[in-house]
Write an enzyme that holds these catalytic residues in place. Structure first.
Site, PDB file in Angstrom:
ATOM      1  N   ARG A 128       0.833  -1.207   0.000  1.00  0.00           N
ATOM      2  CA  ARG A 128       0.000   0.000   0.000  1.00  0.00           C
ATOM      3  C   ARG A 128       0.865   1.253   0.000  1.00  0.00           C
ATOM      4  NH1 ARG A 128      -4.613   0.448   4.540  1.00  0.00           N
ATOM      5  NH2 ARG A 128      -2.789   0.832   5.840  1.00  0.00           N
ATOM      6  N   LYS A 146      -7.874   6.155  -2.952  1.00  0.00           N
ATOM      7  CA  LYS A 146      -7.331   6.957  -1.870  1.00  0.00           C
ATOM      8  C   LYS A 146      -5.979   6.428  -1.428  1.00  0.00           C
ATOM      9  CE  LYS A 146      -8.447   8.713   2.716  1.00  0.00           C
ATOM     10  NZ  LYS A 146      -9.445   8.739   3.794  1.00  0.00           N
ATOM     11  N   GLU A 203     -16.627   6.509   4.930  1.00  0.00           N
ATOM     12  CA  GLU A 203     -15.848   5.991   6.043  1.00  0.00           C
ATOM     13  C   GLU A 203     -16.434   6.448   7.375  1.00  0.00           C
ATOM     14  OE1 GLU A 203     -11.349   5.297   4.949  1.00  0.00           O
ATOM     15  OE2 GLU A 203     -11.905   7.342   4.412  1.00  0.00           O
TER      16      GLU A 203
END
Length: 336
Positions: A80, A183, A219
């Site tokens: 990531r 994101k 979220e």
């Protein structure tokens, strides 16, 4: 060390002895160094200060029931970080460099790993920043990768007791990645205004809806959201949602426990249909949600004062693997 109350740690920064650093200079990553210096010296025109060339990760190390120290899915954090670096036009570290620096930081601060059974863990923060100077808007020519650690307790003071959440439609928490892109990790500053507002209303967490139409759940504070309904584990799929490694793990565990897994856009109206709801992430682990208040619609969606049965099963399954209490059939742990 004898002064640390392991069972009552909050979630914050506690000084440890060492951190690990490596610089990208002259076309290569330098050999990592271990230092006790808590400060960073950089040029005043460093791109991390002016153009947001910065990304961070968060993961944990656990001292298990057997006394061994486990890193949970460290390779996923490395991948990531690499994706974030590539998107922000930073020099990505190799997966091997990332993992080795994490291991080095944990080993150097082993005495700060909380004992098994205290509910605490060692939080690990890898940080990648552009340190090279630029005045024009373009990538830096120098970068620094740092890894520091700190022992932490539960992210929410309620522990595994359900939290209250409020929906915020008034503050736009636009992520710094732009529309239509996944994101990246590294900047929660856009959520601080909304978070402060939520706290002023008496809520430890704020739920964000999509920034375009305000129709879909994104979220829950700094965590992913999930809901349970009719034998399904349902979680939002959105380019604005951080791809949580904890959520990814829970989806695997949910399927193995017999739940149908749905990763898709989740309309805010679906809050009324869930039997359970929760927030999940590295920091939050699983925080059951007791209620969600929608001030615009004057509605409160309630899920109970105790964690629901599926949330308990998922929490126990996840923590069991992390703490070495159960087998790790997925190979998620790295023992160091």
């Amino acid at each position: 060390m004898e002064n640390i109350d392991w069972g009552n740690l909050g979630f914050g920064y506690l000084k440890t002895d060492f951190n690990v650093r490596s610089y990208w200079r002259d076309g290569k990553w330098e050999t990592p160094t271990v230092t006790s210096d808590e400060t960073i010296t950089m040029h005043m025109a460093a791109t991390c200060l002016h153009y947001g060339q910065e990304a961070f990760e968060g993961l944990k190390a656990f001292r298990g029931k057997d006394g061994l120290v486990r890193l949970f899915r460290v390779e996923e954090n490395a991948r990531r970080m690499i994706r974030s670096a590539e998107y922000l036009r930073m020099q990505p570290p190799t997966e091997e460099l990332f993992v080795e620096m994490v291991k080095t930081a944990v080993r150097a601060n082993e005495k700060y790993i909380p004992p098994y059974g205290t509910g605490a863990s060692l939080y690990i923060r890898p940080l990648l920043i552009g340190t090279g100077p630029q005045v024009g808007v373009k990538p830096a020519e120098e970068y620094m990768l740092m890894v520091f650690v700190t022992p932490v307790g539960p992210y929410y003071k309620t522990g595994f007791n359900p939290i209250k959440v409020i929906i915020d439609r008034s503050h736009d928490r636009s992520a710094p990645h732009g529309t239509g892109h996944v994101k990246v990790g590294g900047n929660y500053a856009a959520s601080l205004l909304s978070g402060d507002w939520g706290h002023s209303q008496g809520y430890p967490s704020v739920m964000y809806l999509d920034s375009c139409e305000k129709k879909y759940i994104d979220e829950c504070g700094a965590a992913n959201f999930y809901g349970i309904r009719d034998g399904s584990y349902i979680t939002p799929k959105s380019t604005s949602v951080l791809p949580s490694i904890t959520n990814k793990s829970l989806r695997t565990l949910a399927a193995d426990l017999g739940l149908k897994v749905e990763e898709r856009p989740v309309a805010v109206e679906e809050l009324a249909t869930f039997s359970e709801a929760g927030a999940c992430g590295t920091a939050a682990v699983i925080s059951p949600i007791g209620s969600v208040y929608d001030p615009d619609e004057q509605k409160t969606y309630t899920y109970g004062d105790t964690a629901g049965p599926w949330s308990v099963k998922l929490y126990d399954a996840l923590r069991g693997i992390q703490q070495g209490e159960t087998d790790d059939p997925y190979g998620w742990n790295t023992i160091i």
